[in-house]
Design a protein around this motif. Structure first.
Motif, short mmCIF file in Angstrom:
data_model
loop_
_atom_site.label_atom_id
_atom_site.label_comp_id
_atom_site.label_asym_id
_atom_site.label_seq_id
_atom_site.Cartn_x
_atom_site.Cartn_y
_atom_site.Cartn_z
N VAL A 40 -7.40 30.87 12.84
CA VAL A 40 -8.08 32.06 13.13
C VAL A 40 -9.56 31.81 13.00
O VAL A 40 -10.15 31.81 12.03
CB VAL A 40 -7.81 33.24 12.49
CG1 VAL A 40 -8.47 34.49 13.23
CG2 VAL A 40 -6.17 33.45 12.46
N PRO A 41 -10.36 31.75 14.14
CA PRO A 41 -11.71 31.55 14.12
C PRO A 41 -12.29 32.56 13.52
O PRO A 41 -11.89 33.61 13.88
CB PRO A 41 -12.17 31.46 15.85
CG PRO A 41 -11.10 30.87 16.44
CD PRO A 41 -9.68 31.47 15.70
N ARG A 42 -13.07 32.15 12.59
CA ARG A 42 -13.87 33.27 11.68
C ARG A 42 -15.25 33.67 12.61
O ARG A 42 -16.16 33.69 12.09
CB ARG A 42 -14.27 32.90 10.56
CG ARG A 42 -13.02 32.42 9.73
CD ARG A 42 -13.53 31.86 8.11
NE ARG A 42 -14.57 31.31 8.06
CZ ARG A 42 -14.58 29.83 8.25
NH1 ARG A 42 -13.58 29.29 8.68
NH2 ARG A 42 -15.71 29.06 8.05
N ARG A 43 -14.98 34.53 13.83
CA ARG A 43 -15.97 35.05 14.57
C ARG A 43 -15.25 36.25 14.83
O ARG A 43 -14.17 36.67 15.33
CB ARG A 43 -16.13 34.29 15.91
CG ARG A 43 -16.53 32.99 15.61
CD ARG A 43 -18.03 32.88 15.19
NE ARG A 43 -18.38 31.18 15.09
CZ ARG A 43 -18.38 30.61 14.12
NH1 ARG A 43 -17.62 30.95 12.80
NH2 ARG A 43 -18.83 29.50 14.15
N ALA A 44 -16.08 37.41 15.03
CA ALA A 44 -15.64 38.77 15.10
C ALA A 44 -15.51 39.19 16.85
O ALA A 44 -16.11 38.56 17.64
CB ALA A 44 -16.69 39.92 14.83
N GLY A 45 -14.58 40.02 17.10
CA GLY A 45 -14.26 40.26 18.56
C GLY A 45 -13.59 39.48 19.53
O GLY A 45 -13.86 39.73 20.59
N LEU A 52 -14.93 31.87 22.98
CA LEU A 52 -15.75 31.08 22.12
C LEU A 52 -16.83 30.36 22.77
O LEU A 52 -16.78 29.77 24.13
CB LEU A 52 -14.81 30.12 21.63
CG LEU A 52 -13.84 30.56 20.54
CD1 LEU A 52 -12.84 29.28 20.11
CD2 LEU A 52 -14.83 30.78 19.05
N PRO A 53 -18.27 30.02 22.32
CA PRO A 53 -19.11 29.18 23.08
C PRO A 53 -18.40 27.93 22.99
O PRO A 53 -17.53 27.43 22.28
CB PRO A 53 -20.09 29.19 22.13
CG PRO A 53 -20.04 30.49 20.96
CD PRO A 53 -18.51 30.48 21.29
N ALA A 54 -18.97 26.84 23.81
CA ALA A 54 -18.16 25.64 24.25
C ALA A 54 -18.18 24.74 22.90
O ALA A 54 -17.23 24.24 22.69
CB ALA A 54 -19.18 24.88 25.51
N LEU A 92 -7.91 36.39 18.45
CA LEU A 92 -7.81 34.95 18.96
C LEU A 92 -7.09 34.26 17.51
O LEU A 92 -7.74 34.39 16.47
CB LEU A 92 -8.86 34.47 19.14
CG LEU A 92 -9.11 32.81 19.48
CD1 LEU A 92 -8.08 32.70 20.59
CD2 LEU A 92 -10.41 32.35 19.85
N HIS A 93 -5.96 33.74 17.91
CA HIS A 93 -5.49 32.86 16.80
C HIS A 93 -4.59 31.86 17.66
O HIS A 93 -4.10 32.04 18.49
CB HIS A 93 -4.68 33.48 15.93
CG HIS A 93 -3.59 34.44 16.42
ND1 HIS A 93 -3.58 35.53 17.11
CD2 HIS A 93 -2.20 34.10 16.28
CE1 HIS A 93 -2.37 36.04 17.51
NE2 HIS A 93 -1.62 35.21 17.03
N VAL A 94 -4.42 30.50 16.83
CA VAL A 94 -3.85 29.59 17.59
C VAL A 94 -2.64 29.16 16.62
O VAL A 94 -2.83 28.98 15.07
CB VAL A 94 -4.64 28.34 17.74
CG1 VAL A 94 -3.61 27.39 18.33
CG2 VAL A 94 -5.62 28.79 18.73
#
Length: 152
Positions: A40-45, A52-54, A92-94
């Motif tokens: 899980v990227p530790r970014r909100a929303g 995600l930015p590139a 977002l999670h993978v």
């Protein structure tokens, strides 16, 4: 994408914390049928990889690769399944799942198949330690007594 990172309550309830990589929180699914990580990227929303930015997208896929390598190292398998579905949990999670020919869901997907089986005594902890040690080689960190594991 501003604000603090909070883990979706369903993800929190379905997983154990393994640790953190530079971008992602690494979680182990509470299902002993499969060696199954969730990143899980530790970014909100965020809901989509495209959110995600590139640079973070590139980091995400490097971390997915590292998770897959860790699973292959600690849970030999025939195939690694990777997916970012988000139909039930929007955050977002993978998923990174080590599959073994003949496992409970083989050859179908693991998502939504059967009922999760709990880990036996010490098995989740052992898997978390093994995966966490492997991931620390790549800048990851393991949790330190954060209460993510069940009591003995």
């Amino acid at each position: 994408m501003s604000g603090a990172f909070d883990l979706d309550p369903r993800l929190a309830g379905d997983t154990f914390v393994v640790g953190d990589l530079p971008l992602c929180r690494v979680l182990l699914m509470r299902d002993a049928r499969y060696a199954w990580l969730v990143l899980v990227p530790r970014r909100a929303g965020l809901t989509e990889v495209a959110d995600l930015p590139a640079e973070d997208r590139a980091t995400l896929w490097r971390e997915v690769d590292r998770a897959a390598e860790a699973l292959r190292a600690v849970a030999p398998c025939d195939k690694i399944n990777i997916g970012a579905l988000g139909n039930v949990v929007r955050q977002l999670h993978v998923h990174v799942v080590a599959r073994v020919e003949g496992d409970a869901a083989w050859p179908g997907p693991v998502w939504g198949f059967g009922v999760a089986e709990p880990y036996g005594d010490g098995a989740a902890e052992n898997r978390i330690v093994a995966i966490g040690q492997w991931l620390t080689r790549f800048g990851g960190s393991q949790p330190a007594g954060d209460g993510s594991l069940p009591p003995p």
